[in-house]
Structures are given as structure tokens and as C-alpha cells.
Scaffold this active site. Structure first.
Site, PDB file in Angstrom:
ATOM      1  N   ASP A  26       0.831  -1.213   0.000  1.00  0.00           N
ATOM      2  CA  ASP A  26       0.000   0.000   0.000  1.00  0.00           C
ATOM      3  C   ASP A  26       0.865   1.264   0.000  1.00  0.00           C
ATOM      4  OD1 ASP A  26      -2.280   1.505   0.055  1.00  0.00           O
ATOM      5  OD2 ASP A  26      -2.755   1.135   2.163  1.00  0.00           O
ATOM      6  N   ASN A  74     -10.640  -3.146  -6.675  1.00  0.00           N
ATOM      7  CA  ASN A  74      -9.864  -2.149  -7.435  1.00  0.00           C
ATOM      8  C   ASN A  74     -10.497  -1.781  -8.780  1.00  0.00           C
ATOM      9  OD1 ASN A  74      -6.565  -3.271  -6.306  1.00  0.00           O
ATOM     10  ND2 ASN A  74      -7.889  -1.684  -5.489  1.00  0.00           N
TER      11      ASN A  74
END
Ligand code: FPP
Length: 255
Positions: A26, A74
């Protein structure tokens, strides 16, 4: 020393180094933003961090590494970013497959294949086929993966077996549900690392995380490398894993 959680449980070495580390990579977007760059360049820098980290992982004693490349959520990102993430899987395979193959790395890709474009499916197939003979290190890439989707897929397979009269529903157990997951081939993760300071699981390895340790590191993924992974392993080595028992000696007594 080894402990056995429950009378029939597997023997688990205590204080053993982790075999399998899973990484939530991340912070690519924040890394780019901090430099006034487009998010795409953050993701590109993320591919380089992935290469560095995989290269160092086997030397740190790991056997398996799972990385979260693209989640089922996503798809909600802008189409241009989705296209970029798809392109990066191709870029990673095209620039690194030869080295992965030579280094004894076996590539596994988990996640739903439905919905992926033919060129992405071809790249996934090539990476898995060309490295199928390797066993020194396993790199498992979660792509179009979601923990809930994977559990739903496993449950659907069991339901189909029941509907077709091949399975008595009274016999369904944890092992059967686990065996239907896309991760069934490898060991469960001992350690799950998330970078960037965020502390969430974000639908990653929900079932498999049951007894994993978590380490959250305050480094943005594009800056990550083997030295950060080594620090996470050090943190892991300080943890006491009890697998639900109150003390390690209780676990031994139960065996
Ligand atoms: C999270 O950063 C990262 C991702 C959504 C993608 C991870 C992908 C890579 C590291 C490179 C590609 C690798 C493969 C194998 C495809 P973010 O964009 O959510 O960062 P932010 O939270 O700072 O915005």
C-alpha cells in the site's frame, strides 16, 4: 520445540521463522503525490519495489510470499488506473519472468480469471507454465482477488457437489472449505504485512489469516525492500503464537 494445537492438530514449531509472508503493498498513490507525480508512476515504482523484495525474500529464509496486486474492489478505480495496473502485471512478467525462472521461483496467480482480458490471461498462463518446475521459492500474486469472493467460490463448489448428490452436507467441514480456496496449494501465511501505515485487511486472505501475525509498517510501498522485510521478520520473531491456547504448555498438554 513443537506444539500440537488439539489432539489431531498439526505439529507447529514454536519460535520457528515464518515460511509464508503475505504483503499488502500500500502507498503507491501517496508516494507519487508527495513527488507531484501521476499515480501511475507510483505504481511503476511499486513494481521495482516488488522485484527488490522478491529477490531478497528467499535469502531471508522464506519459502512463500503472497502479494496483493489487484483486488476485486480495485475495479472501482478510474478506468485509466485499472488499465495501468493491468499493464503493470504484464510489465512485471515480461521484464522479470526469465530471472524468476532462473532463480527457482514458482509463480502462482490467485483470484478470479473471469473478467480479465485475453492478453492478461495469456501472461498469467505463461508465468505459471514457465515456472511450474521450480520449487525453491513460491511467489503467489493475488490478482482480481478478494477473500470473500474466494470463499464464495469454494462454498459454491461444495453446494454443487451436494446438489449433484456427491457430498453429504453433514460432512462439510473446515478442511473442505479450505481445500476449495485458490490458496489451497500453499501453507497459510504466518505473517501479513501492510505498508503505508494503514491498518486494515481489505478483503485479503480472510480465511487464511486466522492465525497469522500482523505487522504494519510506516513505509510507502515504492520505498520498500528486503531491509524492511527483514525488520518485519524481526518483529514477528518477538511474537508468541498460541493458536487459541492460553499458554504454550496448555497446547502441549492438549496433545
Ligand atoms: C496500493 O496503493 C497498491 C495497489 C492497489 C496496487 C499494488 C500494485 C503494485 C505494487 C504494482 C503492480 C504489481 C503487480 C504484481 C500487478 P494505492 O494506490 O492504494 O496507494 P494510496 O493508498 O497511497 O493511494
Amino acid at each position: 520445540m513443537a506444539v500440537r494445537p488439539g489432539r489431531d492438530g498439526p505439529l507447529i514449531p514454536t519460535g520457528a521463522p515464518p515460511r509464508h509472508v503475505a504483503l499488502i503493498m500500500d502507498g503507491n498513490g501517496r508516494w507519487a503525490k508527495a513527488r507531484g507525480l501521476p499515480r501511475a508512476l507510483g505504481h511503476r515504482a511499486g513494481v521495482n519495489a516488488l522485484k527488490r523484495t522478491v529477490e531478497g525474500a528467499a535469502d531471508l529464509g522464506l519459502e512463500w510470499m503472497t502479494v496483493f496486486g489487484f483486488s476485486t474492489e480495485n475495479w472501482r478505480r478510474p478506468p485509466s488506473e485499472v488499465t495501468e495496473l493491468m499493464r503493470l502485471l504484464k510489465l512485471y512478467v515480461e521484464t522479470d519472468l526469465g530471472r524468476l525462472e532462473r532463480d527457482g521461483v514458482r509463480v502462482h496467480v490467485i483470484g478470479r480469471r473471469a473478467g480479465l482480458a485475453p492478453d492478461i490471461l495469456e501472461v498469467i498462463d505463461r508465468a505459471e507454465r514457465r515456472t511450474a518446475h521450480n520449487s525453491r521459492f513460491h511467489l503467489q500474486v493475488a490478482f482480481n482477488y478478494g477473500g470473500r469472493a474466494d470463499l464464495a467460490d469454494s462454498a459454491r463448489r461444495l453446494a454443487t457437489a451436494v446438489a449433484e448428490g456427491r457430498l453429504d452436507p453433514g460432512l462439510i467441514n473446515e478442511a473442505m472449505l479450505g481445500a476449495g480456496l485458490s490458496t489451497a496449494e500453499g501453507p497459510e501465511p504466518d505473517l501479513i504485512v501492510r505498508t503505508s501505515g494503514e491498518q486494515r485487511i481489505s478483503n485479503f486472505l480472510l480465511w487464511e489469516a486466522a492465525y497469522a501475525e500482523f505487522v504494519f509498517q510506516d513505509v510507502l510501498w515504492p520505498d520498500y525492500g528486503p531491509e524492511h522485510l527483514a525488520a518485519a521478520l524481526h518483529e514477528f520473531s518477538m511474537r508468541e503464537r498460541r493458536y487459541g491456547a492460553s499458554e504454550v504448555h496448555d497446547v502441549l498438554a492438549a496433545g
